[in-house]
Design an enzyme around this catalytic site. Structure first.
Site, PDB file in Angstrom:
ATOM      1  N   ASP A   1     -28.536 -39.015   2.652  1.00 58.37           N
ATOM      2  CA  ASP A   1     -27.798 -39.280   3.894  1.00 58.37           C
ATOM      3  C   ASP A   1     -26.357 -39.717   3.578  1.00 58.37           C
ATOM      4  O   ASP A   1     -25.799 -40.614   4.219  1.00 58.37           O
ATOM      5  CB  ASP A   1     -28.501 -40.306   4.784  1.00 58.37           C
ATOM      6  CG  ASP A   1     -28.007 -40.250   6.232  1.00 58.37           C
ATOM      7  OD1 ASP A   1     -27.168 -39.386   6.556  1.00 58.37           O
ATOM      8  OD2 ASP A   1     -28.474 -41.078   7.046  1.00 58.37           O
TER       9      ASP A   1
ATOM     10  N   ASN B   1     -23.662 -32.128  12.036  1.00 56.87           N
ATOM     11  CA  ASN B   1     -22.858 -32.879  13.014  1.00 56.87           C
ATOM     12  C   ASN B   1     -21.386 -32.837  12.635  1.00 56.87           C
ATOM     13  O   ASN B   1     -20.724 -33.851  12.455  1.00 56.87           O
ATOM     14  CB  ASN B   1     -23.350 -34.321  13.144  1.00 56.87           C
ATOM     15  CG  ASN B   1     -23.327 -35.089  11.838  1.00 56.87           C
ATOM     16  OD1 ASN B   1     -23.376 -34.493  10.765  1.00 56.87           O
ATOM     17  ND2 ASN B   1     -23.250 -36.400  11.921  1.00 56.87           N
TER      18      ASN B   1
ATOM     19  N   PRO C   1     -21.619 -45.759  11.720  1.00 51.96           N
ATOM     20  CA  PRO C   1     -22.645 -46.007  10.710  1.00 51.96           C
ATOM     21  C   PRO C   1     -22.574 -44.971   9.591  1.00 51.96           C
ATOM     22  O   PRO C   1     -22.133 -43.849   9.803  1.00 51.96           O
ATOM     23  CB  PRO C   1     -23.948 -45.855  11.505  1.00 51.96           C
ATOM     24  CG  PRO C   1     -23.613 -44.862  12.576  1.00 51.96           C
ATOM     25  CD  PRO C   1     -22.158 -45.103  12.914  1.00 51.96           C
TER      26      PRO C   1
ATOM     27  N   HIS D   1     -34.833 -39.693   6.746  1.00 42.28           N
ATOM     28  CA  HIS D   1     -34.561 -41.115   6.467  1.00 42.28           C
ATOM     29  C   HIS D   1     -35.512 -42.125   7.117  1.00 42.28           C
ATOM     30  O   HIS D   1     -35.102 -42.927   7.941  1.00 42.28           O
ATOM     31  CB  HIS D   1     -33.108 -41.479   6.793  1.00 42.28           C
ATOM     32  CG  HIS D   1     -32.555 -40.996   8.117  1.00 42.28           C
ATOM     33  ND1 HIS D   1     -33.220 -41.132   9.307  1.00 42.28           N
ATOM     34  CD2 HIS D   1     -31.373 -40.392   8.417  1.00 42.28           C
ATOM     35  CE1 HIS D   1     -32.476 -40.637  10.283  1.00 42.28           C
ATOM     36  NE2 HIS D   1     -31.354 -40.174   9.765  1.00 42.28           N
TER      37      HIS D   1
END
Ligand SMILES: [Zn+2]
Ligand SMILES: [Zn+2]
Lengths: 437, 312
Positions: A313, A102, A331, A240
């Site tokens: 992550d 991303n 986040p 996750h």
């Protein structure tokens, strides 16, 4: 010093006095490294003029492999660069990271993934394996050129940041990927159930008046993907996992013999949603911090092997993005440099099991088991980590290598830290500090 | 300074003892407001900033009036929260304001928790004038004062049955007014369809207004947003009003000694189809009239020194 194939300077090293931890268990052993490879392993080696790493009282393990790292480049270098992120990885004991797609532009073309891989090689801290996105622009519609990307070395495909929402698109992706030597990984989140969501939908969220993020949003997609694997015969890796029911679904899928693997993060086995009570956006993460019951279920999953790997992550964000109201702040939290200490504090298991979850099990999922997570045998590539299991340290955001400081473990005392990291036969971390070439 | 800085950010944070003191102080402020010149110099030299990042002219003017009646200087910073997202963080804004040596910041923000974040970035006392769906403590104080005064109970609301009707889950008023009423002894029931209730809040719930409307001492109607949205919590087309609106038929069932309340502004035709001004039970104008007094009490509690000084 000798000169290895591609011109990088490597060291002749002997690691002495340590306890070797690998797939075959723990034992006393010295390791001799030359030309980027392990050349000799014995209970006691004679030392010549090689560089000596004194590992007395320390654990010597295969280098860690992070299945889930956001390096933020291209696109957001103020948050992290491939250089700073891979340096943080090396300091955390990682010799390989899978870079999430991303970015801006998205890692959905050969051009972009080759650019990321080249930047990783130039930095030289660890192997940076770019993932590819499943769909173009992570928009959830058209498939990326998965075979072309596989041909340049991409092994893991994911739209992480969001899940593939459309059932038919995900079915096609699994069918298509099934023909190739690649694996799809899913960020499990049904977006229509988490619109505007900030934190786990539970008691704490109700009293704080923050929009809730139901566990069901994750579990529905975990369930869907398991059933799509059953239908297509393909494989999927679930990123996750954060809820008790997700763990249960994966446990059932594995019992059914389906090719499903899963990971969990250090923060989802250590921090609950109560951390949001102070309204600090550092604790906003996707998926959100859950309840103690979820934490215990995820820990159990890691211990019984339902969850294969610990993945960070690692998601850097610049200060001014986190110093916003919770509903506006992005986040994500840092993880690479604290993963070992947090995992150690959160899981009651043997070192073999813990290192397996950090090293050889994720290496297999990432498709890099030929180079990483290898046992201590002559001829294997020298990707190695040396851990002081008893070292106590306090997490200081300013002292981390990452360009960002959004660690949720600020001022937490941890036990166990990486002292040395050997990547491709070169000492990249010595005595807890990154070694500049 | 070693003493812990004080704020008014949520009812729970303020605590029962201080709530009772604030209600008593509100009575005193209300008396001042009845005078021909409703002004005292109690906060002369103090600076109060109204930081309103969500639109609310009414509440802002109420705080501004309160501060000025106590002799404080006021500065205003208004804007929508999104105007900050263009590179400037909330912290940057607060630090810029803090350079003006503010004594108190009254903050309204569309995101829950903003008053807690702001408190970390400056030295001022923080008053929460409404944060997202979280809390609205001065509204709760004026609600409690209104109930206490109209019923003659003062700060003892024990045994009073309070029904709060409507969009509980999205309402900061519901959370704060529930907290203060429960703290002062009332029995609170949340009324609405399950899509608007929160099963995790520690109060009684009821999905049939008609079942309890004849029993309650306080009927508190919330403002119901009637804009269309995805996954709307109620069907379009007036069904909400038919099930939970205050219609003339339902109004006839309210006890004569009960109170009808609403935080305003009323969405006429949605949560109410009656004109409350025709109902003797209505305490809605009392709520409005005590708003300034409550805010004077809060500001004096935070910034005042010693007893109230009278204007000479
Ligand atoms: Zn994700
Ligand atoms: Zn991620």
């Amino acid at each position: 010093m000798t000169d290895a194939g591609c011109g990088a300077v490597v060291d002749d090293i002997v690691i002495t006095g340590g306890t070797l931890v690998d797939q075959s268990g723990s034992r006393r052993g010295d390791v001799r490294i030359r030309d980027g490879r392990i050349v000799e392993v014995a209970e006691s080696l004679t030392v010549g003029d090689e560089r000596v790493i004194d590992a007395a009282g320390l654990l010597v393990t295969p280098g860690f492999v992070d299945l889930h790292t956001h390096l933020r480049e291209p696109g957001m270098p103020e948050a992290e660069t491939i250089e700073s992120g891979s340096r943080a990885a090396a300091l955390g004991g990682y010799t390989a990271v899978v870079a999430m797609p991303n970015t801006d532009p998205t890692q959905d073309s050969v051009e972009v993934v080759e650019w990321v891989a080249a930047r990783g090689r130039a930095a030289g801290w660890c192997d940076v394996y770019p993932s590819g996105s499943i769909t173009i622009g992570r928009a959830g519609r058209e498939l990326t050129p998965i075979a072309d990307l596989a041909a340049v070395g991409v092994r893991l495909f994911t739209d992480d940041g969001s899940g593939v929402q459309d059932d038919a698109v995900m079915r096609r992706a699994l069918e298509y990927a099934g023909d190739l030597d690649v694996r799809l990984a899913q960020h499990c989140e049904v977006a229509t159930l988490t619109r505007g969501a900030v934190m786990h939908e539970g008691h704490c969220c109700s009293t704080l008046g923050l929009p809730g993020w139901p566990a069901l949003a994750e579990e529905l997609m975990v369930h869907r993907d398991i059933e799509l694997v059953r239908l297509t015969g393909s494989s999927v890796h679930l990123l996750h996992l954060s809820t008790a029911r997700s763990v249960e679904l994966v446990r059932e899928a594995k019992a059914d013999g389906l090719a499903v693997t899963a990971e969990a993060t250090p923060h989802h086995i250590s921090l609950t949603d109560e951390r949001l009570r102070g309204f600090d956006a550092v604790f906003k993460v996707n998926p959100p911090l859950r309840t103690m019951a979820d934490i215990e279920a995820v820990r159990d999953g890691l211990i019984d092997g339902t969850i294969d790997a610990i993945a960070t992550d690692h998601a850097p964000h610049p200060r001014h993005h986190k110093e916003r109201p919770l509903e506006e702040a992005p986040p994500g939290m840092l993880g690479l440099e604290t993963a070992l200490g947090v995992a150690r504090a959160s899981l009651e298991c043997s070192w073999e099991h813990l290192v397996g979850a950090l090293s050889w099990r994720p290496a297999a999922i990432a498709g890099v088991a030929d180079r990483h997570g290898r046992p201590f045998i002559a001829g294997e590539p020298a990707n190695i980590c040396v851990i002081d299991p008893d070292l106590q340290w306090r997490v200081d955001p300013a002292a981390l290598a990452s360009r960002s400081t959004n660690t949720p473990f600020i001022d937490i005392d941890l036990t166990g830290r990486v002292r040395h990291t050997v990547h491709d036969g070169r000492v990249v971390v010595a005595d807890g500090s990154a070694v500049t070439r | 300074m070693t003493a812990a800085r004080r704020h008014v950010r949520s009812i729970d944070e303020v605590g029962r003892e201080r709530i009772i003191k604030l209600l008593a102080l509100t009575g005193h402020m209300h008396e001042i407001n009845q005078r021909p010149v409703p002004k005292v110099p109690a906060l002369r030299g103090r600076v109060v900033c109204n930081l309103f990042l969500e639109d609310s002219t009414r509440t802002r003017l109420s705080f501004d009036t309160a501060a000025k009646r106590l002799g404080a200087d006021t500065v205003a910073f208004t804007g929508s929260g999104s105007s900050l997202s263009k590179g400037e963080s909330l912290r940057d804004t607060v630090e810029t304001l803090a350079a003006m040596r503010l004594d108190a910041i009254v903050v309204r923000h569309r995101s829950a928790g903003a008053p807690w974040q702001i408190a970390q970035w400056c030295e001022a006392a923080i008053v929460n004038a409404g944060d997202g769906r979280h809390a609205h403590p001065t509204q709760a104080l004026l609600d409690a004062y209104t109930i206490g005064r109209r019923t003659g109970r003062g700060a003892d609301l024990s045994g009073l049955r309070v029904a709060i009707v409507g969009d509980i889950v999205n309402s900061r008023v519901a959370r704060s007014t529930t907290a203060i009423a429960s703290m002062l002894g009332a029995e609170v029931t949340h009324v609405g369809p399950s899509t608007l209730l929160d099963p995790r809040l520690d109060v009684q719930r009821c999905t049939d207004l008609d079942q309890i409307i004849g029993d309650v001492d306080v009927l508190y109607m919330l403002r119901m947003q009637n804009e269309r949205m995805d996954a709307a919590p109620v069907p379009p087309g007036g069904e909400y009003t038919r099930r939970f609106g205050l219609t003339p038929e339902r109004a006839a069932n309210i006890r004569t000694d009960a109170l009808l309340m609403h935080p305003g502004p009323i969405n006429h035709g949605t949560e109410m189809t009656v004109d409350p001004s025709t109902m003797p039970q209505s305490a809605i104008t009392d709520q409005v009239s005590y708003g300034v007094a409550v805010r004077m009490a809060v500001l004096f509690d935070l910034l005042g020194t010693g007893e109230m000084e009278e204007e000479s």
